[in-house]
Scaffold this active site. Sequence first.
Site, mmCIF file in Angstrom:
data_model
loop_
_atom_site.group_PDB
_atom_site.id
_atom_site.type_symbol
_atom_site.label_atom_id
_atom_site.label_comp_id
_atom_site.label_asym_id
_atom_site.label_seq_id
_atom_site.Cartn_x
_atom_site.Cartn_y
_atom_site.Cartn_z
ATOM 1 N N THR A 244 0.832 -1.194 0.000
ATOM 2 C CA THR A 244 0.000 0.000 0.000
ATOM 3 C C THR A 244 0.872 1.251 0.000
ATOM 4 O O THR A 244 2.108 1.172 -0.096
ATOM 5 C CB THR A 244 -0.985 -0.009 1.191
ATOM 6 N N TYR B 212 -12.901 4.540 3.379
ATOM 7 C CA TYR B 212 -13.685 3.623 4.211
ATOM 8 C C TYR B 212 -13.502 3.894 5.698
ATOM 9 O O TYR B 212 -13.961 3.126 6.533
ATOM 10 C CB TYR B 212 -13.347 2.153 3.896
ATOM 11 N N GLY C 198 -15.436 2.759 0.149
ATOM 12 C CA GLY C 198 -14.350 1.924 -0.335
ATOM 13 C C GLY C 198 -14.146 0.615 0.394
ATOM 14 O O GLY C 198 -13.240 -0.155 0.033
ATOM 15 N N GLY D 62 -2.371 7.399 -7.182
ATOM 16 C CA GLY D 62 -2.401 6.001 -7.581
ATOM 17 C C GLY D 62 -3.792 5.420 -7.683
ATOM 18 O O GLY D 62 -4.095 4.665 -8.625
ATOM 19 N N ASN E 115 -0.008 -3.936 -6.188
ATOM 20 C CA ASN E 115 -0.475 -4.034 -4.795
ATOM 21 C C ASN E 115 -0.375 -5.463 -4.251
ATOM 22 O O ASN E 115 -0.643 -5.694 -3.085
ATOM 23 C CB ASN E 115 -1.917 -3.533 -4.670
ATOM 24 N N LYS F 157 3.499 1.379 -3.772
ATOM 25 C CA LYS F 157 2.921 0.613 -4.870
ATOM 26 C C LYS F 157 3.704 0.751 -6.183
ATOM 27 O O LYS F 157 3.698 -0.157 -7.011
ATOM 28 C CB LYS F 157 1.464 1.004 -5.093
#
Length: 428
Positions: free
Chosen positions: A54, A205, A226, A120, A78, A58
């Site tokens: 992460t 999220y 998310g 990204g 990832n 990445k």
Amino acid sequence: MKNKYGLIGEKLGHSFSKVLHNEFGNNEYGIMEIPKDEVDAFMKEQSFEAINVTIPYKETVMKYCVVDETAKAIGSVNTIVKKDGVLYGYNTDYLGFEYMVNSAGISFKDKDIVILGSGGTSKTACFAASRLGAKSITVVSRKASGYDTSVTTPVIFTSYEDMDAYKDANILINTTPVGMNPNNDEVPVDLELFKKLDGLVDVIYNPLTTKLASRAKAMNIKSTNGLSMLIAQGWYAERLFFGKSIELDEEGKRSIERVYKKTRALKENIVFTGMPGCGKSTQGKRIAEALGREFIDTDIVFNEKFNMNAGDYIVEYGEKAFRDKESEVIEEVSKNTGVVIAIGGGSILRESNVEALKANGFIIYLSQELEKLSQDGRPLSQNGGLEKLYNERKPIYERVSDVTVKVQESKEDTFNMIKEQIDENSGN
């Protein structure tokens, strides 16, 4: 101790990844925070079987891998799997993105897509949007930053100032961190400016529902956060870890949905609302103890923060002043995750409080009969005001809550009914 499987990143204090991979059956999965100056040694040592990657690594890790064509097209990796001493790099983020969009019932086919942010995740969203049949893609950022794309859909890059370039969006995708905890009150754009919008995708999220997503819901715009993307990309990564097919079948969908519900429930606050004297604190404490969670009573937090209990504050300074201070408390405690919260009976009178509580909260309304409510030490309930308060608030409680539990004669029966609702919400 190093893990055979895990997530690498720079700062991972709030990561959900260990929880979800453990739920998928990988008990050897862990979290590995790696400083930037140690990434090279870590990748060369290869002391793992497979890892997820992460922010901010990445792109960094690509030079250590044989990168598959999709990851090359997106420009980031990832998921890394070691095979016979060789590292192979993949990208499952776009698959998670597509799962998130499809499960929310948001169609990209022949739609004008606007992506906020050019990092990204924006690249992943751009790639997936093209695969999902977007008619056009506009990427909006502060500096109108561009990036290489290998998609067939026309892509333009613009800045927030050029409103005419993106105001006609059908689908809005937020890939920026604006609105992420602890800055829950922020929004990247005003949704009222988009007159043709029929879908919102917010990849944040934490909180589970951003202010942007909350506004979309109020405007009857389909939206998603998310978390389902995170869960789904984890499922795909697990398949790659162990050399299994990444074809998503019905069993895979059920597995993702199960882990999604459980992960969401673990991170969700359980919030008790209802009239003063209905038993919110009593039941909240019992539920917190049963689930091994922290219990927070906003009246106690208020007392500690302002050196006066709620009832005395209302008598001394009036209800308006009390509500202002109460909102400060609500905003503060709502940023927690995975706790049990009992709120004051009038907290739901302000929509901003409800919005803050719903960002991470599953709200339970404890419904008690009017004649059984206690008025002791509650100035707003005394002098004949209880019935008026009850009639005013009851429809609001019912509207803002996720479930209603009627208080029973036995506290044990009430507790059991609450527990059933919580278990159902978590998929147990």
